[in-house]
Structure formats: C-alpha cells, structure tokens
Scaffold this motif. Structure first.
Motif, PDB file in Angstrom:
ATOM      1  N   LYS A 105       5.697   1.153  -5.160  1.00 17.26           N
ATOM      2  CA  LYS A 105       5.236   2.539  -5.111  1.00 17.26           C
ATOM      3  C   LYS A 105       3.955   2.725  -4.293  1.00 17.26           C
ATOM      4  O   LYS A 105       3.860   3.664  -3.490  1.00 17.26           O
ATOM      5  N   PRO A 106       2.941   1.874  -4.460  1.00 19.81           N
ATOM      6  CA  PRO A 106       1.741   2.073  -3.634  1.00 19.81           C
ATOM      7  C   PRO A 106       2.024   1.937  -2.141  1.00 19.81           C
ATOM      8  O   PRO A 106       1.424   2.639  -1.321  1.00 19.81           O
ATOM      9  N   CYS A 157       0.469  -5.758  12.708  1.00 20.22           N
ATOM     10  CA  CYS A 157      -0.968  -6.031  12.785  1.00 20.22           C
ATOM     11  C   CYS A 157      -1.778  -4.750  12.583  1.00 20.22           C
ATOM     12  O   CYS A 157      -2.775  -4.728  11.845  1.00 20.22           O
ATOM     13  N   GLU A 158      -1.350  -3.684  13.248  1.00 18.35           N
ATOM     14  CA  GLU A 158      -2.102  -2.436  13.152  1.00 18.35           C
ATOM     15  C   GLU A 158      -1.943  -1.780  11.784  1.00 18.35           C
ATOM     16  O   GLU A 158      -2.889  -1.193  11.268  1.00 18.35           O
ATOM     17  N   LEU A 159      -0.754  -1.892  11.204  1.00 19.80           N
ATOM     18  CA  LEU A 159      -0.562  -1.342   9.850  1.00 19.80           C
ATOM     19  C   LEU A 159      -1.470  -2.035   8.847  1.00 19.80           C
ATOM     20  O   LEU A 159      -2.027  -1.405   7.950  1.00 19.80           O
ATOM     21  N   THR A 210     -11.065  -0.092   6.766  1.00 16.83           N
ATOM     22  CA  THR A 210     -10.800   0.580   8.031  1.00 16.83           C
ATOM     23  C   THR A 210      -9.569   1.464   7.850  1.00 16.83           C
ATOM     24  O   THR A 210      -9.040   1.596   6.746  1.00 16.83           O
ATOM     25  N   ASP A 211      -9.103   2.063   8.922  1.00 20.63           N
ATOM     26  CA  ASP A 211      -7.995   3.015   8.834  1.00 20.63           C
ATOM     27  C   ASP A 211      -6.656   2.277   8.937  1.00 20.63           C
ATOM     28  O   ASP A 211      -6.031   2.213   9.996  1.00 20.63           O
ATOM     29  N   ASP A 212      -6.235   1.703   7.823  1.00 22.15           N
ATOM     30  CA  ASP A 212      -4.976   0.961   7.789  1.00 22.15           C
ATOM     31  C   ASP A 212      -4.466   0.920   6.351  1.00 22.15           C
ATOM     32  O   ASP A 212      -5.185   1.271   5.399  1.00 22.15           O
ATOM     33  N   ILE A 213      -3.237   0.503   6.189  1.00 18.72           N
ATOM     34  CA  ILE A 213      -2.601   0.513   4.872  1.00 18.72           C
ATOM     35  C   ILE A 213      -3.269  -0.462   3.913  1.00 18.72           C
ATOM     36  O   ILE A 213      -3.460  -0.151   2.732  1.00 18.72           O
ATOM     37  N   THR A 218      -6.632  -1.285  -1.156  1.00 17.77           N
ATOM     38  CA  THR A 218      -7.756  -1.839  -1.912  1.00 17.77           C
ATOM     39  C   THR A 218      -8.323  -0.826  -2.889  1.00 17.77           C
ATOM     40  O   THR A 218      -9.086  -1.190  -3.797  1.00 17.77           O
ATOM     41  N   GLU A 219      -7.953   0.444  -2.728  1.00 18.71           N
ATOM     42  CA  GLU A 219      -8.440   1.483  -3.633  1.00 18.71           C
ATOM     43  C   GLU A 219      -7.559   1.637  -4.873  1.00 18.71           C
ATOM     44  O   GLU A 219      -7.835   2.467  -5.740  1.00 18.71           O
ATOM     45  N   THR A 220      -6.469   0.864  -4.950  1.00 15.96           N
ATOM     46  CA  THR A 220      -5.585   0.902  -6.120  1.00 15.96           C
ATOM     47  C   THR A 220      -6.018  -0.163  -7.127  1.00 15.96           C
ATOM     48  O   THR A 220      -7.022  -0.858  -6.924  1.00 15.96           O
ATOM     49  N   ASP A 221      -5.235  -0.312  -8.195  1.00 13.63           N
ATOM     50  CA  ASP A 221      -5.559  -1.333  -9.193  1.00 13.63           C
ATOM     51  C   ASP A 221      -4.946  -2.686  -8.868  1.00 13.63           C
ATOM     52  O   ASP A 221      -4.979  -3.609  -9.693  1.00 13.63           O
ATOM     53  N   LEU A 222      -4.396  -2.842  -7.666  1.00 16.38           N
ATOM     54  CA  LEU A 222      -3.817  -4.122  -7.268  1.00 16.38           C
ATOM     55  C   LEU A 222      -4.921  -5.160  -7.063  1.00 16.38           C
ATOM     56  O   LEU A 222      -5.977  -4.864  -6.498  1.00 16.38           O
TER      57      LEU A 222
END
Length: 401
Positions: A105-106, A157-159, A210-213, A218-222
């Motif tokens: 889901k994330p 790489c960019e993702l 940075t601007d990537d997935i 990193t902002e989730t609880d993973l």
C-alpha cells in the motif's frame, strides 16, 4: 472413475529451436489436454501445473491459496525435510495479507497515475539520449546493453533517488546479479553489495530526503530493514522484467515486419500494442500458490497443502481467451493478459512499465526505420528458459546510417 490427468514431467524445459517467443512445447501440449495437469516435485511431492487462462486467474484471486514463500517448493531440487525461510522484508510477492498490504500500500500510493504522467517526459528524454548515443556511434549496435537495459535502470535509479554519480556502480551490481551471465559467486557478491548499498541509501534518505519514492517512504512507519527490502524488490522487479520485455519485444517486431508497420504507422494501436507484446513475450513465466484447504480448479480437486504451479506464459497463449494465440497481433485487445499477474498481487509498477515500453519502442523504430538484425537469428543471445525471468543476453542490430 474420471479420466487420468495429463502429466507434466518437468518444468525445467527449453523452448523449441527457432521458437524463441513460444512457451516450451510440452506446456502448450499440456494446455491442449486441459487447464490442469499433474506434476511431481523433486522428492516425489505431488502437485499440479495450471495452464488455463481462466483457471490461473481464479487461483490468483482465491484467498484459499497462499503465496507465502515458506510454503513453496523448488522446481529443480528436493527440499523435503528442509524448512524454507519466509519472505524477507519488502518481498511482497511472497506474502499474504495483512503483511502483503503493509508493504504494497505505501508503494502503490506513491506510484500514482499523476506521478507516472510526471515521469513520462523523463522517459522520453532518457530514450532520446540512448538513441542519440546509438546514432552517434553508428551501426551496428548491441540493443540489450545500449537500449533495453539503460532505460529501466535509470528510471529505477531516479524513482529510488540513487545519486547520479553512483548510478554506474548501481548498474554494475544490478547487471551482475540479474543479468543472467555472471557466475553464482559473482551473483551472490553483487547481491550482498546491492543490499549493503540500499541499507546505506535508506540512512542517507532519512537524514537528507530528496524528491523520490524512497524519501517519501521514510515518512511512514516502515523500518530501515523494510525500506531496504522494498528498495531491493523494486529494483529487481522494475529493472529485469522491463529490460527483457523491451529487448524481446524489439526482437519480435523485427521478426514480424507487418506488425512493426502497425506500431510505426497506426499510432491509435500504440497502447494496445504494448499489452499484446507483454502477452506474447511474458518474461515472468511461473508463480506458485499452496492450497490452504480443499479447492476445485478446472474440475480438479486440489487437496489442502498441495502446491500449484501457475504457468503465466501458457495461460497467455490459451486459445479460449486469445484466438490464434501464437500470432503476434498488435491490433488485438490483450489488456487482460497475465504478464503482470492478477488480483491483489498484480504488479505495482505495471503502468510505469507500460509507459516505458510504449515510449522506448516507438522511439526506437521511429528513429531507425531501417533497423534490422545484424546476425542470423540463431546467433541471437537468449537466456535459457530455465532462468527465473526469460529474456535476452544480446541483440545485435544494424541500420542504414
């Protein structure tokens, strides 16, 4: 007493010489006998091979079948008496709910149609850069290394936010681990290096997003281990399958000039052409499930505890779903193919892969309208069909400069 099922003797099968796009003849023959065949794993463990389109789809959405890695068997070796390990963090294709959803889901929420649209221009740019380099070097070219691999690798790489200056190292590890030509020792060394790289990348993204997935995740609880696993899974799933589909599709089009003309001259079929090429090549050939209770599939009772092997490439050649299935037909409406799977485990990055294939293939053949094979067909480098992902090791081409 019912008629005995057709028996598939082994799944370690090679394709017929001269038929690089067709599944092994033995599996096509099995499909002709019915959608379900008997099979025996090493160690005399009874199982089934499912080759029918409707039946494969039915299993993939049936919660009575488990995808858990520790419940599966090995097609090539006897693992009876050995307890296979569960899926590693992030390895979501080998998980059931709710753990599968925890990782999926994330990722799904960040691979939105809007993000895919934003990436379209970048894929066009990367494709143009690859084609520019080919044109500048002049014919001939080796299309796998010059074209099919770089495009999905750069996108992954960019993702994931791999720094530009580290891409060359990243691509070297990916190629060693997934390229199909390295020794086992080299593959394991690259595997360890990739995991180490992603572990360090996760820490870097937490400290300086940075601007990537990956930074978003990193902002989730993973956990860091979760993120390392998701990164490795995304790289493995997003690079190797797309690169090999791209190479095989180019090869198939060069072998079918009347279909190549459809791609080049009838743009209204461009989207559908990608799905037909995915159906026709189906590089991810099989997955497994284990019945957790008695289930009837295709008129056959699958007993609880039994493993079934789902033959995606044979299901995608089922004549009851796709008339004249051995023919490549870019005007065919093949959107319901199973190359991405089906149900809750359907490929997370399917829209990105479709977009990459459409842009890359149309760009290639528009830039080089006289593109053709540079060697006899029998000299084209193909992976053995026993590889986890079918594909190409080399595709030498030339054109009128």
């Amino acid at each position: 007493m019912g008629e005995a099922l057709h028996a598939v003797e082994t799944m370690m099968l090679e394709r017929r010489p001269g038929c690089p796009f067709d599944p092994p003849a033995e599996l096509l023959e099995a499909r002709g006998h019915g959608p379900v065949s008997s099979f025996t794993f090493p160690g005399d463990v009874p199982a089934y091979v499912i080759t029918g389109y409707d039946e494969v789809r039915a299993v993939l959405v049936d919660p009575r079948f488990s995808a858990r890695k520790e419940l599966m068997l090995d097609l090539s070796m006897d693992i009876t008496g050995w307890d296979p390990p569960p899926a590693t963090p992030g390895e979501m294709v080998f998980m059931d709910e709710p753990l599968h959803g925890r990782y999926r889901k994330p990722l799904t929420s960040r691979l939105t149609p809007r993000r895919i649209r934003q990436l379209t221009e970048r894929v066009e740019q990367i494709t143009a850069e690859c084609l520019d380099a080919m044109e500048a070097a002049g014919p001939p070219a080796e299309l796998v290394s010059a074209f099919a691999k770089p495009i999905p690798t750069i996108m992954i790489c960019e993702l994931l936010g791999v720094p530009y200056e580290e891409r060359e190292y990243f691509q070297e590890q990916v190629d060693q681990f997934l390229g199909g030509e390295a020794s086992t020792e080299e593959q394991m060394t690259a595997f360890a290096a990739a995991h180490k790289y992603f572990a360090e990348l996760v820490l870097a993204k937490r400290a300086h997003p940075t601007d990537d997935i990956l930074s978003d995740l990193t902002e989730t609880d993973l956990t860091n281990e979760d993120l390392k696993g998701i990164s490795f899974f995304t790289m493995s799933a997003g690079f190797d399958t797309t690169a090999n589909t791209l190479a095989l599709s180019a090869f198939a089009l060069l072998q079918n000039p009347e279909q190549l003309a459809v791609l080049r001259d009838e743009p209204e079929f461009a989207e559908g052409a990608v799905d037909e090429l995915l159906r026709y090549t189906t590089v991810a050939k099989t997955f497994m499930r284990r019945a957790m209770e008695d289930v009837e599939v295709g008129g056959v009772l699958i007993k609880a505890g039994t493993v079934v092997v789902l033959s995606y490439n044979t299901a995608n050649r089922d004549p009851e779903r796709f008339p004249d299935p051995q023919k490549l037909d870019l005007r065919r409406k093949a959107v319901s193919h199973l190359a991405f799977g089906h149900g809750s485990h359907k490929c997370v990055g399917q829209q990105l892969a479709r977009m990459e294939l459409r842009i890359a293939l149309t760009g290639l053949f528009n830039r080089f309208p006289t593109l053709r094979l540079a060697v006899p067909v029998e000299e084209i480098g193909l992976r053995p069909d026993t590889a986890a992902v079918y594909g190409m090791t080399s595709l030498p081409v030339t054109w009128d400069a």
